[in-house]
Design a protein around this motif. Structure first.
Motif, PDB file in Angstrom:
ATOM      1  N   ILE A 229     -70.085  -0.611 -35.716  1.00  0.00           N
ATOM      2  CA  ILE A 229     -71.161  -1.534 -36.069  1.00  0.00           C
ATOM      3  C   ILE A 229     -71.730  -1.118 -37.415  1.00  0.00           C
ATOM      4  CG2 ILE A 229     -73.429  -2.378 -35.382  1.00  0.00           C
ATOM      5  CD1 ILE A 229     -72.596  -1.863 -32.484  1.00  0.00           C
ATOM      6  N   SER A 230     -71.736  -2.028 -38.369  1.00  0.00           N
ATOM      7  CA  SER A 230     -72.161  -1.687 -39.721  1.00  0.00           C
ATOM      8  C   SER A 230     -73.591  -2.140 -40.031  1.00  0.00           C
ATOM      9  CB  SER A 230     -71.205  -2.311 -40.748  1.00  0.00           C
ATOM     10  OG  SER A 230     -71.166  -3.727 -40.594  1.00  0.00           O
ATOM     11  N   GLU A 231     -74.123  -3.112 -39.272  1.00  0.00           N
ATOM     12  CA  GLU A 231     -75.484  -3.600 -39.476  1.00  0.00           C
ATOM     13  C   GLU A 231     -76.149  -3.759 -38.110  1.00  0.00           C
ATOM     14  OE1 GLU A 231     -74.892  -6.241 -43.571  1.00  0.00           O
ATOM     15  OE2 GLU A 231     -75.137  -7.249 -41.645  1.00  0.00           O
ATOM     16  N   ALA A 232     -77.443  -3.439 -38.036  1.00  0.00           N
ATOM     17  CA  ALA A 232     -78.119  -3.498 -36.741  1.00  0.00           C
ATOM     18  C   ALA A 232     -79.623  -3.597 -36.935  1.00  0.00           C
ATOM     19  CB  ALA A 232     -77.772  -2.269 -35.898  1.00  0.00           C
ATOM     20  N   ALA A 233     -80.310  -3.959 -35.840  1.00  0.00           N
ATOM     21  CA  ALA A 233     -81.770  -3.984 -35.803  1.00  0.00           C
ATOM     22  C   ALA A 233     -82.240  -3.037 -34.699  1.00  0.00           C
ATOM     23  CB  ALA A 233     -82.281  -5.399 -35.539  1.00  0.00           C
ATOM     24  N   PHE A 234     -83.313  -2.308 -35.001  1.00  0.00           N
ATOM     25  CA  PHE A 234     -83.921  -1.394 -34.029  1.00  0.00           C
ATOM     26  C   PHE A 234     -85.271  -1.971 -33.607  1.00  0.00           C
ATOM     27  CE2 PHE A 234     -80.979   1.111 -36.468  1.00  0.00           C
ATOM     28  CZ  PHE A 234     -80.433   2.001 -35.559  1.00  0.00           C
TER      29      PHE A 234
ATOM     30  N   PRO B 220     -76.987  -5.254 -32.590  1.00  0.00           N
ATOM     31  CA  PRO B 220     -76.029  -5.381 -33.697  1.00  0.00           C
ATOM     32  C   PRO B 220     -76.204  -6.694 -34.453  1.00  0.00           C
ATOM     33  CG  PRO B 220     -74.935  -4.716 -31.660  1.00  0.00           C
ATOM     34  CD  PRO B 220     -76.319  -5.143 -31.292  1.00  0.00           C
ATOM     35  N   LEU B 221     -76.087  -6.612 -35.767  1.00  0.00           N
ATOM     36  CA  LEU B 221     -76.113  -7.809 -36.611  1.00  0.00           C
ATOM     37  C   LEU B 221     -74.705  -8.225 -36.986  1.00  0.00           C
ATOM     38  CD1 LEU B 221     -79.057  -6.935 -39.059  1.00  0.00           C
ATOM     39  CD2 LEU B 221     -79.151  -7.901 -36.751  1.00  0.00           C
ATOM     40  N   ARG B 222     -73.920  -7.255 -37.346  1.00  0.00           N
ATOM     41  CA  ARG B 222     -72.537  -7.534 -37.725  1.00  0.00           C
ATOM     42  C   ARG B 222     -71.714  -6.320 -37.373  1.00  0.00           C
ATOM     43  NH1 ARG B 222     -71.356  -8.694 -43.919  1.00  0.00           N
ATOM     44  NH2 ARG B 222     -71.602  -6.428 -44.026  1.00  0.00           N
ATOM     45  N   SER B 223     -70.522  -6.519 -36.873  1.00  0.00           N
ATOM     46  CA  SER B 223     -69.685  -5.384 -36.479  1.00  0.00           C
ATOM     47  C   SER B 223     -68.287  -5.567 -37.034  1.00  0.00           C
ATOM     48  CB  SER B 223     -69.625  -5.258 -34.958  1.00  0.00           C
ATOM     49  OG  SER B 223     -69.051  -6.422 -34.396  1.00  0.00           O
TER      50      SER B 223
ATOM     51  N   PRO C 179     -73.329   2.984 -42.621  1.00  0.00           N
ATOM     52  CA  PRO C 179     -74.738   2.714 -42.313  1.00  0.00           C
ATOM     53  C   PRO C 179     -75.547   4.000 -42.157  1.00  0.00           C
ATOM     54  CG  PRO C 179     -73.378   2.360 -40.377  1.00  0.00           C
ATOM     55  CD  PRO C 179     -72.435   2.615 -41.512  1.00  0.00           C
ATOM     56  N   ILE C 180     -76.861   3.893 -42.351  1.00  0.00           N
ATOM     57  CA  ILE C 180     -77.743   5.052 -42.214  1.00  0.00           C
ATOM     58  C   ILE C 180     -78.221   5.130 -40.765  1.00  0.00           C
ATOM     59  CG2 ILE C 180     -79.662   6.311 -43.266  1.00  0.00           C
ATOM     60  CD1 ILE C 180     -79.519   4.520 -45.638  1.00  0.00           C
TER      61      ILE C 180
ATOM     62  N   LEU D  72     -91.981  -3.924 -33.246  1.00  0.00           N
ATOM     63  CA  LEU D  72     -91.530  -3.652 -34.612  1.00  0.00           C
ATOM     64  C   LEU D  72     -90.018  -3.767 -34.661  1.00  0.00           C
ATOM     65  CD1 LEU D  72     -92.113  -2.712 -37.538  1.00  0.00           C
ATOM     66  CD2 LEU D  72     -91.771  -0.362 -36.712  1.00  0.00           C
ATOM     67  N   LEU D  73     -89.520  -4.649 -35.528  1.00  0.00           N
ATOM     68  CA  LEU D  73     -88.078  -4.813 -35.734  1.00  0.00           C
ATOM     69  C   LEU D  73     -87.708  -4.227 -37.089  1.00  0.00           C
ATOM     70  CD1 LEU D  73     -87.418  -8.435 -34.404  1.00  0.00           C
ATOM     71  CD2 LEU D  73     -87.201  -6.257 -33.206  1.00  0.00           C
ATOM     72  N   GLU D  74     -86.728  -3.343 -37.076  1.00  0.00           N
ATOM     73  CA  GLU D  74     -86.254  -2.700 -38.303  1.00  0.00           C
ATOM     74  C   GLU D  74     -84.800  -3.100 -38.511  1.00  0.00           C
ATOM     75  OE1 GLU D  74     -85.170   1.826 -39.550  1.00  0.00           O
ATOM     76  OE2 GLU D  74     -87.222   1.510 -38.848  1.00  0.00           O
ATOM     77  N   PHE D  75     -84.549  -3.937 -39.530  1.00  0.00           N
ATOM     78  CA  PHE D  75     -83.214  -4.466 -39.803  1.00  0.00           C
ATOM     79  C   PHE D  75     -82.515  -3.607 -40.858  1.00  0.00           C
ATOM     80  CE2 PHE D  75     -85.570  -8.004 -38.081  1.00  0.00           C
ATOM     81  CZ  PHE D  75     -84.646  -8.674 -37.282  1.00  0.00           C
TER      82      PHE D  75
END
Length: 508
Positions: free
Chosen positions: A161-166, A153-156, A236-237, A183-186
């Motif tokens: 959780i509305s923003e995250a990294a995979f 999670p980036l921001r919740s 979020p998507i 591979l980081l997908e923000f």
């Protein structure tokens, strides 16, 4: 040329010109501490039944190491809970017909109902799971899954959780040595309706380090470093499923707790009992002591009054039951040296620990612990005796339902972005914020005969269509149910009109 580029990047990383990470949580955009992922790693070890070897001193005072034999209770408990939460009979629908057809088409292409039960099992074990839809090279919408240790999670907000990294890892052999790529997908919001996806690739020669940032084209040719979308609704998507309950290990963390976190002491105790009992059985195998004199070589008297010894008496090469006795211990003759196995003591200890485990994780008594008859209770017996499992199931289903709704809306959102497809045309042009309904099959929690009688009454009252009644209670498809109704009308029109009413009166 590639080696030259790598050489300059290594030099740039040393002076801070190239981004370098030891852990993924070192990135300033990630708002979760590394301790949370150390906890998830511990949960993963319990789920995979992987434990360090046991060190002990043998009877000769020599330090030895042996394998630890765990109970695999974490895996069994997660598997049982996921099977009563979700199965292939689950029905997902949208109120809008166009959205409903599109969502079910995408879910069917991804075999969602079959895959989600397995993903749900790992979510229960690790504390959560995430999914994000994407468009593949054939313009098909696919669903990518991320386990709890791959989701950052980036921001919740307070509710989600509305923003995250995979994170996804790849191992490749270069110059006969393994190289680890991450591979980081923000996924980030740049405004109320603008959404940005950033892709970053990292390379390391060590398995426990993320390494330095490198060009995406090394592994993903054609992938864009940044992609921005406008006119996105404020959702979020991706979708994240969090296990119910407060995270008592870190009150500020939006991540859920795994099953081992909820009953860590009980699970460790059960594993210790299993390991010690296995060891006792292994060391308690049958042993019979034989005096050494029984194994002396045979003496033969020859015709010329000379004496010769025959071959030495030895045990069968495959035999491990007999033990040679010497000295005073051999005076008593053949002896049974087999130790008694403390089966009843281990049984009682295990039963107490299992009952405590059931209470901590929210299972009905008897789900795993042994009943008075010495057998494990069936799921139907558990539910009929105690509703605690049903209450736990209800808590999980609230989270599962929200996850499915978020995923369906993310699918519609992806399908409405035309630039993601090769022809530039959106696959869905309707409203994205549609109402999603989820109908879960209650399985052992519902009396099927009682349900059939109640729904027959609903049909007679005119609040439930006959078509739906046949589909729900006889497992028919819509086409087969229509064929049934047409055949009933052809064979006995009057019965078709009055059958449900007459049967309902008899029931009443």
């Amino acid at each position: 040329m590639d080696r030259l580029k790598l050489f300059f990047r290594k030099g740039g990383a040393k002076v801070g010109m190239v981004k370098q990470l030891n852990k993924i949580t070192d990135d300033e955009r990630i708002a979760i501490s590394q301790k949370e992922y150390d906890r998830i790693d511990m949960n993963l070890k319990f789920y995979k039944n992987e434990f360090p070897k046991v060190e002990y001193l043998n009877s000769n005072g020599v330090r030895k190491r042996r394998k630890f034999y765990g109970s695999e209770l974490d895996k069994k408990a997660c598997e049982r809970l996921s099977s009563i939460l979700f199965n292939e009979q689950c029905e997902i629908s949208a109120k809008d017909n166009t959205a409903n057809e599109f969502i079910n088409l995408v879910l069917a292409q991804n075999h969602f109902n079959q895959a989600f039960e397995e993903k749900l099992e790992t979510a229960i074990a690790l504390g959560g799971v995430a999914a994000r839809p994407y468009v593949d090279d054939q313009d098909n919408i696919r669903i990518a899954w991320a386990y709890a240790d791959q989701f950052y999670p980036l921001r919740s907000n307070t509710d989600r959780i509305s923003e995250a990294a995979f994170a996804s890892k790849t191992v490749r052999t270069e110059n006969d040595h393994p190289v680890y790529y991450t591979l980081l997908e923000f996924h980030e919001w740049t405004s109320a309706t603008s959404y940005r996806i950033t892709n970053e690739l990292y390379r390391s020669e060590k398995a426990d380090s993320v390494g330095m940032q490198v060009d995406l084209g090394i592994l993903y040719p054609g992938m864009q470093p940044k992609v921005e979308f406008d006119n996105i609704i404020e959702a979020p998507i991706f979708a994240y499923l969090k296990t119910p309950g407060r995270n008592s290990k870190n009150l500020e963390s939006p991540l859920g707790l795994g099953l081992a976190d909820r009953a860590l002491v009980q699970m460790k105790t059960i594993n210790q009992i299993y390991d010690q009992f296995y060891r006792e059985i292994k060391l308690g195998k049958r042993k019979i002591g034989i005096p050494e004199e029984f194994l002396r070589s045979e003496i033969n008297y020859n015709a010329d009054n000379t004496i010769s010894e025959g071959p030495n008496m030895i045990f069968d090469a495959e035999q491990d039951v007999y033990v040679k006795l010497r000295g005073d211990s051999a005076d008593s003759g053949v002896q049974n040296l087999t130790p008694d196995i403390r089966a009843s003591q281990y049984h009682d200890s295990l039963d107490i620990a299992l009952r405590s485990f059931e209470d901590y994780v929210g299972f009905s008594a008897g789900t795993f612990s042994l009943s008075s008859s010495g057998s494990i209770a069936t799921a139907t017996e558990v539910v009929s005796n105690n509703s605690k499992t049903y209450q736990t199931r209800s808590s999980y289903l609230t989270q599962v339902e929200g996850f499915i709704k978020d995923l369906c809306k993310a699918i519609l959102e992806i399908a409405s972005i035309g630039e993601l497809f090769s022809d530039g045309l959106a696959r869905y042009t309707g409203d994205v914020d549609v109402e999603i309904n989820t109908h879960f099959d209650d399985g052992v929690f519902v009396d099927k005969d009682k349900q059939k009688d109640e729904e027959r009454t609903d049909v007679a009252a005119g609040i439930m269509p006959k078509l739906q009644y046949l589909m729900r209670n006889y497992g028919l498809s819509e086409q087969e149910a229509k064929r049934w109704l047409n055949q009933v009308d052809d064979e006995s029109p009057e019965y078709s009109r009055n059958a449900f009413s007459e049967e309902t009166e008899e029931v009443e």
